[in-house]
Scaffold this motif. Structure first.
Motif, PDB file in Angstrom:
ATOM      1  N   THR A 117      -0.328  -8.548  -1.067  1.00 57.95           N
ATOM      2  CA  THR A 117      -1.609  -7.883  -1.275  1.00 57.95           C
ATOM      3  C   THR A 117      -1.826  -7.547  -2.749  1.00 57.95           C
ATOM      4  O   THR A 117      -0.943  -7.722  -3.589  1.00 57.95           O
ATOM      5  CB  THR A 117      -1.689  -6.563  -0.484  1.00 57.95           C
ATOM      6  N   GLU A 118      -3.007  -7.003  -3.015  1.00 57.27           N
ATOM      7  CA  GLU A 118      -3.262  -6.380  -4.304  1.00 57.27           C
ATOM      8  C   GLU A 118      -2.418  -5.109  -4.417  1.00 57.27           C
ATOM      9  O   GLU A 118      -1.875  -4.617  -3.431  1.00 57.27           O
ATOM     10  CB  GLU A 118      -4.743  -5.984  -4.413  1.00 57.27           C
ATOM     11  N   TRP A 345      -7.104  -3.337   5.086  1.00 52.18           N
ATOM     12  CA  TRP A 345      -6.597  -4.337   4.159  1.00 52.18           C
ATOM     13  C   TRP A 345      -6.580  -5.737   4.747  1.00 52.18           C
ATOM     14  O   TRP A 345      -6.627  -6.714   4.025  1.00 52.18           O
ATOM     15  CB  TRP A 345      -5.221  -3.899   3.676  1.00 52.18           C
ATOM     16  N   TYR A 350      -7.650  -8.191   1.202  1.00 53.34           N
ATOM     17  CA  TYR A 350      -6.597  -7.742   0.296  1.00 53.34           C
ATOM     18  C   TYR A 350      -5.396  -8.681   0.340  1.00 53.34           C
ATOM     19  O   TYR A 350      -4.626  -8.753  -0.595  1.00 53.34           O
ATOM     20  CB  TYR A 350      -6.154  -6.315   0.650  1.00 53.34           C
TER      21      TYR A 350
END
Length: 536
Positions: A117-118, A345, A350
């Motif tokens: 993910t970020e 998310w 994400y």
């Protein structure tokens, strides 16, 4: 860290037929009529946009359009100075604002890392090939190993994780803060020391603190409840009308609006399909007159509103700032009160999946099906009856009439499907006869009467394995063919022949009396492996 506080520009179009550009939250245009595809918002001074090849490019938010890095299949937003990116055929890696690779996520203790993910609060989540989740910091170091069956990003100091069927709230050290009862669903991570939850037994929402205490008990008047912002939270009743409560659960604004959105010191409300502005006591600042109002981001003085079919700039009193108007303005779907939503998310992109595939490992899954005594679970020269029994096939006569082959999908992988076909030189089923006594003037006689169909007692001439790629290998069938080719070459020695054209690649191998033909069809985008004994 709240990502919205770092947003400075939004994607916009001046005219319906125009190209996309970027406009500031103050109404100043950074880039106008430049991109065919809609760019991302500018976050932390960076944005990305798809090019004509369908790949993403990253730019510094400047009028000179300074491009950094390469072309990417997937790009995330910059947080903590890093963005996750994926190039064709490669792992997820994180680059800085100069486009330089800081680290790459390949594997953890022998397991391939398939997604990440970020960053949020200086941590990112990664996922391994065994579908376990862990956390890394901004140097790429694993700070919490992949031991979870699910993990959210950190929001503030907390994240939600699941092991088997047990959900828990953890802190940054991985310590369990709250172990949730099986009847409790945590929908949001804590904000202002509390968070909303669902009581499954009551089918109602309430609020819980960091000690696990239900500070606002589950109440069926709450059909949905959002996070607290500035000491207030939005709730929806059974008619899905929105209202506002304080931290004691007292109703501040009665549930009567189509929607509410919190923006620092004011609220956007929707009534009769129009939006206006309220203060936190429910007093109307601006009557509902716009189709849509983009929530004020952070402490920004201005935002955009959709007036009929045009977007205009308004201030915090709802007054039009200037005479400029725009055809389209795009904004982040995540509102302040929905930040920290546990399943957010996966919903808002994400996650970024690795495009790396170990072709040798994948090819070995296919070639290992071919053995000295047969293919998969059936021997060379298999009869139709044995093939059908091996794969528990319940054929109908209509399925097999005048057919000279039997088939079965023997492997379903993330990247390909393999169909096994046994071919014969005659029909796989034939009529079955029995003798029936027929009486006549002379006494009678026996006649052969057809009683049905049965499997023909013949042996298969050869096997055909059809390999159809999908997923990350959908457009990489030739690469998989090449990997299979190399394994056969190593396993059986030099090829006995090869024929290639623009449409079909073919190679032939022999190992004793085992003959193998490997083919790849560009038109069909599939590989076919033909295996037989002497009669190929």
């Amino acid at each position: 860290m709240d990502i919205e506080n770092e947003v400075t520009h939004l994607p916009f179009k001046s005219t319906e037929d125009g190209r996309w550009g970027l406009i500031g939250l103050d109404g100043n245009i950074l880039i106008d009529n430049e991109f065919q595809e809609k760019p991302s918002p500018v976050i932390n001074g960076m944005f990305h946009v798809k090019n004509e090849n369908g790949n993403y490019e990253i730019y510094v938010a400047d009028k000179t359009l300074k491009k950094i890095g390469n072309e990417y299949l997937s790009v995330g937003n910059y947080n903590s100075g890093l963005a996750p990116v994926v190039e064709k055929g490669q792992f997820v890696k994180y680059i800085n604002q100069s486009g330089k690779t800081v680290f790459e996520l390949k594997e953890y203790k022998g397991e391939t890392i398939i997604a990440a993910t970020e960053f949020q609060n200086h941590k990112a989540v990664f996922k391994t090939s065994s579908n376990h989740y862990g956390f890394i910091n901004t140097t790429g170091k694993v700070v919490l190993p992949p031991m979870y069956d699910y993990a959210s990003l950190f929001y503030g100091e907390y994240a939600v994780v699941r092991k088997e069927d047990k959900m828990a709230l953890i802190n940054e050290k991985g310590e369990e803060v709250i172990a949730f009862d099986k009847h409790v669903i945590c929908q949001f991570l804590p904000s202002e020391g509390v968070f909303p939850f669902i009581d499954r037994e009551e089918d109602a929402w309430g609020y819980m603190n960091l000690k696990g205490e239900k500070v606002i008990k589950a109440n069926k008047r709450f059909k949905r409840a959002l996070n607290f912002i500035n000491g207030h939270a939005i709730f929806y009743n059974s008619n899905y009308e929105a209202g506002l409560i304080d931290k004691k659960g007292n109703i501040v604004i009665r549930a009567k609006y189509q929607s509410l959105a919190q923006c620092d010191d004011l609220l956007i409300f929707k009534d009769n399909d129009k939006e206006g502005l309220l203060d936190y006591e429910g007093n109307i600042i601006m009557k509902p007159e716009y189709k849509e109002i983009i929530p004020f981001i952070g402490h920004n003085k201005f935002t955009y509103a959709l007036d009929n079919d045009e977007w205009i700039l308004i201030d915090r009193e709802g007054q039009e700032v200037n005479s400029n108007s725009y055809d389209e303005i795009s904004y982040l779907p995540s509102l302040p009160q929905t930040r920290g939503q546990v399943d957010e998310w996966s919903d808002y992109g994400y996650w970024h999946e690795s495009d790396y595939v170990d072709l040798e490992i994948e090819a070995e899954k296919i070639t290992s099906l071919i053995k000295n005594e047969g293919v998969d679970k059936v021997p060379y020269g298999v009869t139709p009856a044995v093939f059908a029994d091996a794969y528990k096939k319940d054929y109908q006569v209509s399925d097999l009439q005048r057919r000279q082959y039997l088939e079965h999908y023997i492997l379903h992988d993330n990247y390909f499907d393999v169909n096994l076909q046994a071919t014969y030189n005659d029909n796989v089923i034939v009529p079955q006869y029995s003798q029936k006594w027929v009486g006549d003037y002379w006494g009678g006689h026996y006649e052969n009467v057809m009683s049905g169909y049965g499997y023909n007692n013949i042996e298969a001439e050869d096997f055909k394995l059809g390999v159809v790629t999908k997923g990350r290998l959908l457009e990489r069938g030739k690469e998989l063919y090449d990997a299979i080719y190399k394994i056969f070459e190593k396993r059986f020695g030099a090829k006995t022949g090869e024929r290639n054209s623009e449409e079909i690649y073919s190679a032939y191998f022999r190992n004793g009396n085992l003959l193998i033909g490997l083919h790849w069809s560009k038109q069909d985008k599939m590989s076919v492996i033909v295996v037989g004994l002497n009669n190929y």
